[in-house]
Design a protein around this motif. Structure first.
Motif, PDB file in Angstrom:
ATOM      1  N   VAL A 125       0.847  -1.199   0.000  1.00  0.00           N
ATOM      2  CA  VAL A 125       0.000   0.000   0.000  1.00  0.00           C
ATOM      3  C   VAL A 125       0.877   1.242   0.000  1.00  0.00           C
ATOM      4  O   VAL A 125       0.619   2.193  -0.753  1.00  0.00           O
ATOM      5  CB  VAL A 125      -0.966   0.001   1.208  1.00  0.00           C
ATOM      6  N   PHE A 126       1.930   1.243   0.793  1.00  0.00           N
ATOM      7  CA  PHE A 126       2.846   2.384   0.845  1.00  0.00           C
ATOM      8  C   PHE A 126       3.516   2.605  -0.516  1.00  0.00           C
ATOM      9  O   PHE A 126       3.590   3.733  -1.001  1.00  0.00           O
ATOM     10  CB  PHE A 126       3.892   2.168   1.934  1.00  0.00           C
ATOM     11  N   LEU A 127       4.004   1.526  -1.136  1.00  0.00           N
ATOM     12  CA  LEU A 127       4.662   1.658  -2.438  1.00  0.00           C
ATOM     13  C   LEU A 127       3.703   2.159  -3.506  1.00  0.00           C
ATOM     14  O   LEU A 127       4.069   2.997  -4.342  1.00  0.00           O
ATOM     15  CB  LEU A 127       5.263   0.315  -2.870  1.00  0.00           C
ATOM     16  N   LEU A 128       2.484   1.657  -3.482  1.00  0.00           N
ATOM     17  CA  LEU A 128       1.496   2.085  -4.468  1.00  0.00           C
ATOM     18  C   LEU A 128       1.072   3.528  -4.229  1.00  0.00           C
ATOM     19  O   LEU A 128       0.844   4.279  -5.191  1.00  0.00           O
ATOM     20  CB  LEU A 128       0.286   1.146  -4.451  1.00  0.00           C
ATOM     21  N   SER A 129       0.980   3.939  -2.976  1.00  0.00           N
ATOM     22  CA  SER A 129       0.654   5.336  -2.672  1.00  0.00           C
ATOM     23  C   SER A 129       1.787   6.257  -3.110  1.00  0.00           C
ATOM     24  O   SER A 129       1.549   7.346  -3.635  1.00  0.00           O
ATOM     25  CB  SER A 129       0.405   5.521  -1.177  1.00  0.00           C
ATOM     26  N   LYS A 130       3.009   5.807  -2.903  1.00  0.00           N
ATOM     27  CA  LYS A 130       4.173   6.578  -3.322  1.00  0.00           C
ATOM     28  C   LYS A 130       4.213   6.706  -4.841  1.00  0.00           C
ATOM     29  O   LYS A 130       4.529   7.773  -5.355  1.00  0.00           O
ATOM     30  CB  LYS A 130       5.435   5.885  -2.804  1.00  0.00           C
ATOM     31  N   GLN A 131       3.864   5.642  -5.529  1.00  0.00           N
ATOM     32  CA  GLN A 131       3.844   5.673  -6.995  1.00  0.00           C
ATOM     33  C   GLN A 131       2.764   6.637  -7.486  1.00  0.00           C
ATOM     34  O   GLN A 131       2.977   7.360  -8.437  1.00  0.00           O
ATOM     35  CB  GLN A 131       3.582   4.286  -7.576  1.00  0.00           C
ATOM     36  N   LYS A 132       1.617   6.669  -6.812  1.00  0.00           N
ATOM     37  CA  LYS A 132       0.530   7.552  -7.210  1.00  0.00           C
ATOM     38  C   LYS A 132       0.930   9.009  -7.057  1.00  0.00           C
ATOM     39  O   LYS A 132       0.649   9.813  -7.921  1.00  0.00           O
ATOM     40  CB  LYS A 132      -0.717   7.246  -6.383  1.00  0.00           C
ATOM     41  N   THR A 133       1.621   9.344  -5.947  1.00  0.00           N
ATOM     42  CA  THR A 133       2.039  10.717  -5.752  1.00  0.00           C
ATOM     43  C   THR A 133       3.137  11.115  -6.731  1.00  0.00           C
ATOM     44  O   THR A 133       3.187  12.231  -7.185  1.00  0.00           O
ATOM     45  CB  THR A 133       2.523  10.961  -4.305  1.00  0.00           C
ATOM     46  N   SER A 134       4.008  10.163  -7.081  1.00  0.00           N
ATOM     47  CA  SER A 134       5.065  10.499  -8.056  1.00  0.00           C
ATOM     48  C   SER A 134       4.498  10.654  -9.449  1.00  0.00           C
ATOM     49  O   SER A 134       5.004  11.426 -10.248  1.00  0.00           O
ATOM     50  CB  SER A 134       6.175   9.440  -8.033  1.00  0.00           C
ATOM     51  N   GLN A 135       3.420   9.932  -9.770  1.00  0.00           N
ATOM     52  CA  GLN A 135       2.778  10.099 -11.068  1.00  0.00           C
ATOM     53  C   GLN A 135       2.062  11.449 -11.138  1.00  0.00           C
ATOM     54  O   GLN A 135       2.024  12.079 -12.174  1.00  0.00           O
ATOM     55  CB  GLN A 135       1.765   8.984 -11.328  1.00  0.00           C
ATOM     56  N   GLY A 136       1.478  11.875 -10.005  1.00  0.00           N
ATOM     57  CA  GLY A 136       0.769  13.142  -9.970  1.00  0.00           C
ATOM     58  C   GLY A 136       1.707  14.326 -10.112  1.00  0.00           C
ATOM     59  O   GLY A 136       1.333  15.359 -10.613  1.00  0.00           O
ATOM     60  N   GLU A 137       2.964  14.178  -9.671  1.00  0.00           N
ATOM     61  CA  GLU A 137       3.923  15.270  -9.750  1.00  0.00           C
ATOM     62  C   GLU A 137       4.506  15.403 -11.145  1.00  0.00           C
ATOM     63  O   GLU A 137       4.925  16.448 -11.555  1.00  0.00           O
ATOM     64  CB  GLU A 137       5.070  15.031  -8.742  1.00  0.00           C
TER      65      GLU A 137
END
Length: 138
Positions: A125-137
């Protein structure tokens, strides 16, 4: 995201081990009063169902494509790990009260595997959340 697939494999393997654990490390075979199964029998019937759910959800980690679905499946894996840890507790279903029973060894292994499922789910969940925020940036 490089860790997602290895963690999904760990989740699947741990789930399969949980599914077959009572066959590998037997639970208590004593019958209370010679007639009825003890608490550990019912606990590991419930653990089998939770393990089966964990296998299905862990397998789904390989076929899901959307980030939200992967995140939800990972969260469910961690919840199933919590259930695996809680089922042998005396205030849920419990196990034999005899300290020399074989089910105490099985329970120790089950709790370790449940903790591993919880950790794998939380890390995913942490890795996927981190990936989502990096995609948004980007």
């Amino acid at each position: 995201m490089k860790l997602y697939k290895p963690l999904a494999w760990i989740s699947l393997i741990v789930s399969i081990v949980l599914l077959f654990l009572p066959r590998i490390v037997p639970i208590c075979t004593d019958l209370a009063g010679g007639m009825n199964p003890m608490h550990c029998h019912y606990t590991y019937q419930a653990e089998f169902l939770v393990g089966l759910l964990a296998v299905i959800i862990s397998f789904s980690l390989f076929v899901l494509h959307t980030l939200e679905a992967k995140k939800l499946a990972s969260f469910i894996i961690s919840l199933l790990g919590i259930i695996v840890i809680l089922l042998p507790q005396s205030w849920v279903i419990g196990i034999c009260i005899h300290p020399a029973s074989a089910c105490h060894r099985t329970t120790a292994i089950t709790i370790c595997l449940g903790i591993l499922l919880v950790l794998v789910g939380i890390i995913q969940v942490f890795l996927l959340s981190k990936q989502k925020t990096s995609q948004g940036e980007g």
